[in-house]
Design an enzyme around this catalytic site. Structure first.
Site, mmCIF file in Angstrom:
data_model
loop_
_atom_site.group_PDB
_atom_site.id
_atom_site.type_symbol
_atom_site.label_atom_id
_atom_site.label_comp_id
_atom_site.label_asym_id
_atom_site.label_seq_id
_atom_site.Cartn_x
_atom_site.Cartn_y
_atom_site.Cartn_z
ATOM 1 N N THR A 63 0.907 -1.243 0.068
ATOM 2 C CA THR A 63 0.172 0.125 -0.124
ATOM 3 C C THR A 63 0.746 1.360 0.001
ATOM 4 O OG1 THR A 63 -1.494 1.048 1.390
ATOM 5 C CG2 THR A 63 -0.248 -0.123 2.525
ATOM 6 N N TYR A 121 -1.797 -0.726 10.116
ATOM 7 C CA TYR A 121 -2.164 -1.407 8.849
ATOM 8 C C TYR A 121 -0.998 -1.281 7.906
ATOM 9 C CZ TYR A 121 -3.808 -1.477 3.838
ATOM 10 O OH TYR A 121 -3.922 -1.795 2.808
#
Ligand code: UDP
Length: 327
Positions: free
Chosen positions: A117, A141
């Site tokens: 990401t 995350y």
């Protein structure tokens, strides 16, 4: 036919990847624990239910299908949630990926395509976010994804597990044929929540923060159509098949849209007004994440053709109106 093990193949991006793999002549084998995925989304190849942390089950599946490569989509992906239960993110994303990588190496399956990401870059003002940019995650995350990237580099050095890492910017849209689409339970993502607010399925959309240092005060993101995104994965697979070196690629278009701009576009595409309320910031959100790289275009030959905001919202809206997965 060449089997590809697709972890998270019952999820949003994984199911679109399975469709693209099948269209490209591969057999996608979905491995998914169905905690966030949908069995109805597995339409393009066999399904094996299992958890990333279940080494025995993984060994069985590798033995049964002898996949040529792994596409690893499975994992938890909500920024806000990750700040509340970081342990679950480390357990599922990091420990789960470690178990998967160990199983892959043992099975001699040494090509690995990984979903990372742009959130690993963190909040970096006035910095061009290309693949050489230092990674400074600001939420669990993103930290978990960066840790997996590090593990992949170590596994390549020690065990020859070769990788393509894709750092996704914001994924939106749906299969234009509406065979699969975006559905999360609970839903936390901007576009599906906005479409729910548009058709009255749920109340007004809350804008998370209007005091960011951006022209309209709301966060800016770089949105890419899920079908363009999975096209890059097919190219990544071929990259590894061609014995090219392990590589990291950003997947974004380079165009930033604020939350308010996305909402305005949705109103335009659907001819309806999105009911909104303004709320406080969501913990863990970066101010601006926009890709500053054309490496995927230059080296992989990737051409995003469907990533205009109008097309992404239009395809998502069609899926939204035509069907949903049942648990
Ligand atoms: N967002 C928002 N309201 C919502 C959901 C999201 O304002 O109900 C904002 C969020 O703060 C972020 C952007 O929309 O700036 C995209 O959020 P999303 O959760 O879709 O993806 P993320 O950027 O977290 O990967």
């Amino acid at each position: 036919m060449t089997n590809i093990l697709v972890t998270g193949g019952a999820g949003y991006i994984g199911s679109h990847a399975c469709k693209a793999l099948k269209a490209a002549g591969y057999m996608p084998v979905t491995y998914d624990n169905l905690i966030t995925g949908w069995v109805d989304a597995v339409k393009f190849g066999p399904f094996e239910q299992g958890d990333l942390n279940d080494r025995e089950r993984l060994d069985q599946v590798f033995a049964a299908y002898q996949p040529a490569a792994v596409m690893h989509f499975a994992g938890l992906s909500q920024v806000g949630e990750s700040t509340r239960i970081p342990e679950t993110y480390w357990q599922t994303n990091v420990c789960g990926s470690l178990t998967l990588m160990q199983a892959a190496v043992t099975a001699g399956c040494l090509d690995f395509v990984f979903s990372s990401t742009c959130a690993t870059y963190g909040d970096q003002d006035n910095v061009v976010l290309d693949e050489t940019c230092v990674q400074m995650p600001i939420n669990p995350y993103a930290s978990s994804k960066r840790a997996i990237e590090d593990m992949l580099r170590d596994f390549e050095a020690a065990h020859g597990l070769r990788h393509v890492i894709f750092r996704y910017f914001n994924v939106a849209g749906a299969d234009p044929e509406a065979e699969v689409g975006e559905q999360h339970q609970p839903e936390t993502h901007l576009v599906p929540l906005m479409l729910d607010a548009l058709d009255g399925t749920r109340g007004a959309l809350t804008i998370f923060g209007t005091d960011y240092d951006t022209p309209d005060g709301t966060c800016i993101r770089d949105y890419v159509h899920v079908c363009d995104l999975v096209d890059a994965h097919i190219l990544g697979l071929k990259w590894l098949e061609d014995s090219k070196p392990s590589r990291v690629f950003n997947l974004g278009t380079g165009d930033g849209f604020s939350v308010r701009e996305v909402i305005a576009q949705a109103g335009h595409v659907t001819n309806r007004d999105v009911p909104v309320i303004e709320g406080p910031r969501r913990e863990g959100d970066c101010t601006k994440l926009v890709s500053g790289s054309t490496r995927a275009e230059a080296e992989l030959g990737w051409t995003p053709t469907r990533s205009s905001m109008a097309q992404m919202i239009g395809d998502a809206w069609r899926w939204h109106q035509s069907g949903h997965f049942e648990k």
